[in-house]
Design a protein around this motif. Structure first.
Motif, PDB file in Angstrom:
ATOM      1  N   HIS A  34       0.852  -1.181   0.000  1.00 15.90           N
ATOM      2  CA  HIS A  34       0.000   0.000   0.000  1.00 15.90           C
ATOM      3  C   HIS A  34       0.893   1.238   0.000  1.00 15.90           C
ATOM      4  CE1 HIS A  34      -3.708  -2.155   0.441  1.00 15.90           C
ATOM      5  NE2 HIS A  34      -3.252  -2.809   1.517  1.00 15.90           N
ATOM      6  N   PRO A  35       0.431   2.344  -0.605  1.00  8.62           N
ATOM      7  CA  PRO A  35       1.253   3.559  -0.581  1.00  8.62           C
ATOM      8  C   PRO A  35       1.481   4.039   0.849  1.00  8.62           C
ATOM      9  CG  PRO A  35      -0.498   3.742  -2.210  1.00  8.62           C
ATOM     10  CD  PRO A  35      -0.795   2.527  -1.392  1.00  8.62           C
ATOM     11  N   SER A  36       2.643   4.643   1.053  1.00  3.77           N
ATOM     12  CA  SER A  36       2.924   5.220   2.365  1.00  3.77           C
ATOM     13  C   SER A  36       2.037   6.433   2.595  1.00  3.77           C
ATOM     14  CB  SER A  36       4.399   5.634   2.435  1.00  3.77           C
ATOM     15  OG  SER A  36       4.634   6.726   1.547  1.00  3.77           O
ATOM     16  N   LEU A  37       2.006   6.900   3.825  1.00  2.00           N
ATOM     17  CA  LEU A  37       1.315   8.153   4.087  1.00  2.00           C
ATOM     18  C   LEU A  37       2.065   9.286   3.407  1.00  2.00           C
ATOM     19  CD1 LEU A  37       0.456   7.682   7.886  1.00  2.00           C
ATOM     20  CD2 LEU A  37      -1.033   7.314   5.890  1.00  2.00           C
ATOM     21  N   PRO A  38       1.361  10.310   2.899  1.00  2.00           N
ATOM     22  CA  PRO A  38       2.043  11.380   2.150  1.00  2.00           C
ATOM     23  C   PRO A  38       3.015  12.147   3.028  1.00  2.00           C
ATOM     24  CG  PRO A  38      -0.321  11.431   1.770  1.00  2.00           C
ATOM     25  CD  PRO A  38      -0.093  10.504   2.923  1.00  2.00           C
ATOM     26  N   SER A  39       4.047  12.682   2.366  1.00  2.00           N
ATOM     27  CA  SER A  39       4.990  13.551   3.065  1.00  2.00           C
ATOM     28  C   SER A  39       4.391  14.938   3.199  1.00  2.00           C
ATOM     29  CB  SER A  39       6.303  13.616   2.266  1.00  2.00           C
ATOM     30  OG  SER A  39       6.080  14.333   1.055  1.00  2.00           O
TER      31      SER A  39
END
Length: 1387
Positions: free
Chosen positions: A831-836
């Motif tokens: 899953h994509p990481s949390l946004p920066s």
């Protein structure tokens, strides 16, 4: 103080006196200013400065300039300093407007000068007329030349003369011409006419006349009531291709090794001819560094060798217009040598000169002579320097420039380094060049001094000036050249000195200044700048418009936009003076500008981020001193489309069921469409898949289902998408030990993203990897999202190896970045990481322009300019737009330009298919992109107006014809000539009652060619043919229909050739008639040979009558097999053969075993004319679905799904006589397929014949008719014998008498006696007649006269059927004697 008003045109700097105004205007609140007409209204009291209404942005800067101006010692010095700063510093630069000065009689305080000069710096250009046709047609306009012939106009003496001159204006201009500076009276010359609605001259020589009588200098005048425009002075010359003078050339005697020059001295032509050397037998002369042609046409030998006299040398001149080549009498060389033997083995000798006894010499120049010379070249032309040297061995040539290097980007070497060409010469290319000729004996050099002169070229070409009444402007005409060109002004074609005086006009060298222009100031001005090398002539009109405001867009438009997006509300308007524009919302409130709103100069209102409260009705109001106009735009704000539950990556075993979720939230007033992509291609929803509104289900997952799946949710305004990857695992045995295999899974998402090393164009991104779940991470994908152009949409930025967790990312200007990271292993993606956190880069002007710029017409009177829009990372700043410019190619038109926010623009009212120069430049709020490349586009094409004429057909053979036609004139094509096309169809066959398809076919001949060949015709048929011209729009009119007939050909192979062996003693052969007889069949030829392993027996040949389709052969022995070859014959010869072999003995047969794995084999096809039965074998389980796929000869593919138990199946949509390829494959796995087989359906012709001829009643009827005919022949023979009036031969073997026209060499017998009996034939027992030799005449198929034959014996005459002769002389054919063949000939 007094009010100062100024209006400037694009031109050079200067001072223009400003008209005075009433000092009470400002006090009364009058302020008729606009963004392009600057009024400085100020009320000044001691220490107080109040700018006029509408100049709030300049007020702060003006106050600062006030303090600066007070410190100056002199008000005049400050004024002159600012004026000088505004003046352009380089050639070709241009100001945005004129600079004004104060009236001399007033001396206001210093701050007035400072504020006034500040306003001067913001002056802009003249009024621009919209391209709207309704406005263009309403406004008055002086004439403008839009098309004209080139200055040096050379014409072909064989064609009519056309001198082009077209102009536009309102009212439409009238035209007249001068010739050699005197009025040219067209009405007095019957050969001269002028095109309608044009000034183009047409001089017609069809009724006689000499084109040379019309040579001279022509100039066109286009006039309406507002002025007169002039064309260039067009010098008309007639092309000349004089004959070569007759001369007798003595042989040229030269010593081997000596230099030699063969002079060409071509006749002077116009234009100069192209020179090339060939032998008298038209073989090209091989050129190398020893033997080469100079630019003057002479042929130079650096040293003569003995092999040079093996050919002669002829100079040829090719003249461009007449397309003729003239050949000079050939030179013959006689080489004197010390070694008279021309041993070819010496040619590869390393030192051929010493081997042949030729003395070595130092180089010397053959051209140019001496050690120095000079050359003059014009700027922009190509400079060609040439050095040709003699010497033994042949010298090498090298080039140098004194004091510098050769321009590498423009210089290239030609003619084996003997010539140096520098393209597009400029002033820096002047100087001294020298060539160095060297061999092993020494070197020599020649210096060439190059001077670069220049015909006039534009620095500032005068532009049309459109002003409002009372405005000021200027025309600027600046050109440069060497020597410096002089400038002459004219008005309406007359010198300005002799024109009526105009107090509002002032001439200052290369500039004309207009003050307080009025309607009466309209005129067309000409600037003529010239020097000894040429001239430039430019027209520029001054037009004064007085137009109240008007709206150009449709009223009450509805604009729908997605929430939080950026949008622009357009309100195009026009007026003169240029109106001011204001925006209001919901009919109340103050002017919208500032904050979330921004108003552009063209009137568009930008809302930077749409919110719900922005919904409503927006009103734009345009105002000038003549009135006002308004329009309304209704804005609706819609909720965005978002996928709130995205599909997830999955790993599934083969045969299981997988469900991918995709739940969407959208605006209920918009129609939602959900579609799926697989591997970025549209997904085909088969019977194993089920698509619902919020999910996709796949039943019985197979290996081919593995890949990426993308859910696309879209409305008419926006879309959202989400992607997941499906991994399919093969079936695996369960491990006996739980620890033998650890379960693998997708990696966990990366976490704790951090941005460091923040720079203007880069940033470092660091993250902490997640758990790899027993499968090492192979890659990391970094994605970014920006919130301006596509908020919420994630794009791939870069990819990094799985061993790193920190990377430097390169960024683009003016993007508000947000990053996330995805980990990948062999199982799938995390899953994509949390946004920066977000990071915004600063803006900059674009560094590139849009790609794929094209200009193509979609209609005959427009041109659509399109390009690929730039993405968010290429915008580099806010408000990305495109400046689109276009103008007619090879004209002196000014560039038209418009600012576009999309990716296309349509130019209307264009002529049919003319070239345009197109430029598209990117621009944002930080500035413009680089200068764009110029692309050539074309306006729309129209259908061709003319058809090819004088179409001639020549029959080449039985299947091909040669076409020749007269090409159409280029101006009738009305587009790009794609091809000439021939439409032809088979009208009928020369065989009676044979059905033929009359489907139209076509043959294409690309390019502008006058001839072609049509092949693949059916022999022995009548055809019709028409020709058309084809351009990009379509076909032109059709030519006159031509008819032709193809001669008899050889037949195709007999069909269904079958070999059966009922026992060991006999073999039965059966066949059907050929599908394409291609003429009258005269029989069959069977050749067969016995073979046993590798041993072959003697070949035996059997001939059969045309109606025989069976043959029984007695075997010589029961062991050997036989190979049979069967072909049909016509008068032309034997056709294609069918080959079969007798069956193998039973002990040699190998049974076909079913394969071990799943497969399909033994596909059998039993075709008829319109259907075919299909069967096959397989080893699939019950209930398996199959697909029968078949493709016809036109490449049309069809499929039929069937069940395994449904065999045999019948294909019912087949065409008679068509060839098909067929295969059977599994519906669940297309990779399991049978081999491809080919079959052909039968034709109605042969089927009908075979069906009738094999019926018992038909055979009985034919026997009765044969008996009756035999009785009648006996009775006639008895009557003729008793009468004694008809001389006949008593024996069939009587030798030919001298009166017999048939000779012993097998020529045809052309008898004119209708009742003459058959000769050279005998009657068989079954009543048929075996023909010994052909008595059919090819003349019978002609129109009278003898047939003609090519050297290879092929007949090329035209053939037609003589029906009367067939009916009255049918008894002369041996085929007609047989009742069965008689019926066959009728089929």
């Amino acid at each position: 103080m007094r009010r100062l008003a100024a209006r400037g045109a694009a031109g050079d700097a200067g001072e223009v006196a400003a008209p005075a105004a009433d000092s009470t205007d400002c006090a009364r609140g009058r302020h008729p200013s606009s963004r392009r007409l600057i009024d400085l209204c100020a009320i000044w009291d001691p220490g107080v400065f109040l700018p006029a209404v509408g100049w709030k942005r300049a007020s702060g800067f003006a106050r600062r300039r006030l303090n600066e101006a007070e410190t100056l010692n002199s008000v005049r010095e400050a004024q002159l300093e600012l004026l000088e700063a505004a003046r352009p510093r380089g050639p070709g630069s241009r100001e945005r407007g004129p600079v004004l000065r104060m009236a001399r009689q007033q001396q206001p305080p210093p701050w007035v000068h400072a504020a006034f000069l500040l306003c001067l710096l913001s002056l802009s250009g003249a009024i621009e007329i919209p391209m709207d046709p309704s406005i263009q047609n309403e406004l008055s306009q002086p004439p403008t030349i839009t098309k004209q012939s080139v200055k040096d106009h050379i014409v072909d003496p064989r064609d009519n003369i056309l001198i082009e001159c077209e102009a536009k204006g309102n009212p439409a201009p009238s035209f007249h011409w001068t010739r050699n500076s005197r009025f040219f009276n067209i009405a007095k010359d019957p050969r001269v006419s002028m095109k309608r609605r044009s000034g183009t001259l047409v001089i017609d020589f069809r009724s006689g006349g000499r084109p040379e009588e019309y040579e001279g200098e022509y100039q066109c005048f286009a006039r309406n009531k507002f002025g007169t425009a002039l064309s260039n002075r067009i010098r008309l010359q007639v092309s000349k291709s004089p004959l070569w003078p007759k001369e007798n050339l003595d042989p040229v005697v030269v010593q081997e090794g000596a230099p030699l020059t063969l002079q060409c001295n071509p006749p002077p032509g116009l234009p100069s001819p192209v020179i090339f050397w060939m032998s008298s037998s038209m073989e090209p002369i091989t050129q190398d560094k020893r033997v080469s042609q100079g630019h003057n046409g002479d042929l130079y030998f650096s040293n003569v060798m003995l092999q040079d006299m093996q050919t002669d040398y002829s100079c040829n001149a090719r003249f461009h217009f007449t397309h003729t080549i003239q050949q000079k009498n050939a030179f013959t060389l006689k080489v004197l040598t010390n070694n008279p033997y021309n041993d070819s083995s010496l040619r590869n000798h390393p030192d051929i000169y010493s081997a042949r006894g030729v003395a070595e010499r130092t180089p010397s120049f053959m051209y140019p002579q001496g050690t120095a010379s000079s050359q003059m070249v014009l700027r922009g032309m190509d400079l060609v320097l040439e050095c040709i040297a003699s010497g033994v061995p042949t010298p090498d040539i090298a080039w140098y420039k004194k004091g510098g290097d050769l321009p590498s980007d423009k210089a290239k070497f030609e003619n084996f380094n003997k010539a140096l060409r520098i393209t597009n010469v400029s002033e820096e290319d002047s100087g001294e060049y020298f060539c160095l000729a060297s061999n092993k004996m020494g070197s020599i050099r020649h210096t060439i001094s190059v001077r670069v002169k220049a015909a006039p070229y534009w620095l500032d070409e005068p532009k049309n000036l459109i002003l409002a009444p009372g405005e000021d402007g200027r025309l600027v005409c600046r050109a440069n050249g060497n020597p410096k060109p002089t400038v002459q002004w004219m008005v309406n074609g007359e010198p300005l000195q002799s024109a009526p005086p105009n107090p509002n006009r002032e001439v200052a060298g290369d500039t004309i200044i207009f003050r307080d222009t009025q309607i009466s100031s309209r005129a067309v001005y000409q600037c003529n700048t010239s020097n000894e090398h040429g001239y430039l002539l430019a027209n520029a009109f001054v037009s004064v418009l007085d137009v109240p405001p008007r709206m150009l867009s449709p009223r009450n438009q509805l604009i729908r936009v997605i929430l939080y997006n950026r949008t622009r509300l357009d309100c195009p308007f026009f007026g003169s003076p240029i109106p001011t524009l204001r925006w209001f919302k919901n009919g109340q409130g103050s002017n919208l500008d500032g904050g979330n709103y921004h108003v552009y100069e063209n009137g568009s209102l930008e809302i930077k981020m749409i919110r719900k409260e922005d919904q409503g009705i927006y009103t734009c109001v345009a105002t000038n001193i003549l009135g006002k106009a308004e329009n309304q735009v209704r804005l609706e704000v819609k909720d965005p489309t978002r996928i709130y539950r995205m599909p997830e990556d999955q790993v599934a075993k083969r045969g299981t069921t997988v469900q991918l979720e995709c739940r969407v939230k959208h605006d209920p007033s918009l129609k939602l469409t959900v579609s799926w992509l697989k591997d970025d291609e549209p997904l085909y929803i088969g019977n194993r898949m089920k698509k619902e509104d919020d999910s996709l289900t796949i039943f019985g997952v197979a290996e081919r289902d593995q890949g990426s799946y993308t859910c696309v949710a879209s409305t008419e305004l926006d879309q959202d998408l989400a992607k997941a990857y499906l991994t399919v695992l093969a079936d695996q045995a369960t491990p006996t030990n739980r620890l033998a295999a650890l379960p693998k899974g997708r990696p966990d998402r990366p976490r704790d993203l951090e941005l460091t090393d923040l720079a203007e164009r880069s940033v470092r991104l660091t993250w902490i990897p997640g758990d790899d779940n027993n499968s090492p991470i192979t890659d990391y994908v970094v994605q970014f999202e920006e919130d301006q152009f596509q908020p919420g949409v994630w794009h791939d930025h870069s990819k990094f190896p799985g061993s790193v967790n920190s990377a430097v990312l390169q960024l683009s200007p003016y993007v508000n970045y947000q990053f996330r990271v995805i980990a990948i292993n062999e199982v799938g993606s995390s899953h994509p990481s949390l946004p920066s956190e977000r990071y915004r880069t600063s803006g900059a002007p674009p560094e590139s322009n849009p790609a794929d710029v094209k200009g193509e017409g979609t209609r005959k009177n427009n041109m659509e300019i399109t390009w690929t829009p730039m993405n968010a990372t290429s915008a580099f700043g806010p408000n990305l737009r495109y400046i689109v410019k276009w103008r007619r190619r090879e004209t002196r038109e000014t560039w038209n330009n418009v600012t576009v926010w999309g990716s296309r623009y349509v130019v209307g009212q264009t002529p049919v298919y003319v070239p345009y120069e197109i430029r598209v430049q990117a621009e944002n709020d930080f500035g413009k992109g680089p200068e764009p490349d110029t692309v050539i586009g074309y306006s729309g094409e129209d259908y061709p107006r003319a058809a090819p004429t004088d179409v001639k057909i020549r029959v080449l053979n039985s299947t091909a014809i040669s076409l020749q036609w007269n090409r159409v004139y280029p101006d009738t094509v009305q587009g790009q000539l794609r091809e000439y096309r021939a439409y032809y169809w088979r009208e009928s066959s020369l065989l009676k009652n044979l059905w033929v398809s009359q489907k139209r076919q076509q043959a294409s001949f690309p390019g502008d060619r006058p001839r072609g060949v049509v092949s693949r015709l059916f022999p022995y048929s009548n055809y019709k043919l028409e020709m058309v011209v084809v351009n990009g729009r379509g076909d032109g009119p059709r030519s006159e229909t031509k008819e032709f007939t193809t001669p008899e050909g050889v037949p195709s192979a007999p069909r269904r050739f079958r070999v059966r062996q009922p026992n060991l003693e006999t073999i039965n052969l059966e066949w059907d008639h050929p599908e394409h007889p291609n003429g009258i069949l005269i029989g069959y030829t069977l050749k067969y040979v016995a073979f046993n392993g590798t041993k072959l027996g003697k070949q035996i040949v059997e001939n059969f009558s045309p109606n025989q389709t069976k043959f029984t052969m007695q075997r010589a022995d029961p062991v050997s097999r036989y190979r049979f070859t069967l072909s049909a014959r016509t008068q032309v010869g034997s056709g294609e053969a069918a080959t079969e072999e007798s069956p193998a003995p039973p002990n040699e047969a190998t049974p076909t075993a079913a394969p071990d794995r799943q497969s399909i084999w033994n596909v059998t096809v039993l075709p008829n004319s319109k259907w075919a039965n299909i069967t096959w074998k397989h080893n699939f389980g019950p209930g398996t679905d199959f697909v029968v796929e078949y493709i016809d000869s036109n490449h049309t593919k069809k499929t039929v799904p069937v069940k395994a138990q449904a065999q045999p199946i019948q294909l019912t949509d087949l065409y008679p006589g068509m060839t098909y390829t067929l295969r059977v494959y599994s519906r669940d796995n297309e990779g399991i397929s049978s081999t491809v087989i080919t079959f052909m359906t039968s034709t109605a012709y042969t089927n009908n014949q075979a069906d009738i001829a094999t019926q018992g009643w038909f055979i009985g009827l034919m026997c009765a008719i044969a008996l009756l005919v035999l009785i009648l022949l006996i009775v006639c023979f008895i009557k003729r014998s008793r009468g004694g009036k008809y001389p006949v031969r008593e024996k069939k073997d009587v030798p030919l008498g001298p009166e017999d026209p048939k000779e012993e060499d097998g020529s045809f017998d052309y008898s004119d006696e209708d009742n003459k009996p058959l000769q050279g034939s005998q009657t068989s027992l079954d009543g048929t007649i075996k023909q010994q030799e052909s008595d059919d005449s090819l003349v019978d198929y002609g129109e009278g006269g003898e047939g003609q034959f090519n050297e290879d014996g092929s007949f090329i005459g035209q053939y037609t059927v003589k029906k009367d002769k067939e009916e009255t002389e049918g008894n002369e054919s041996s085929e007609a004697t047989s009742p069965v063949n008689a019926i066959y000939s009728l089929a």
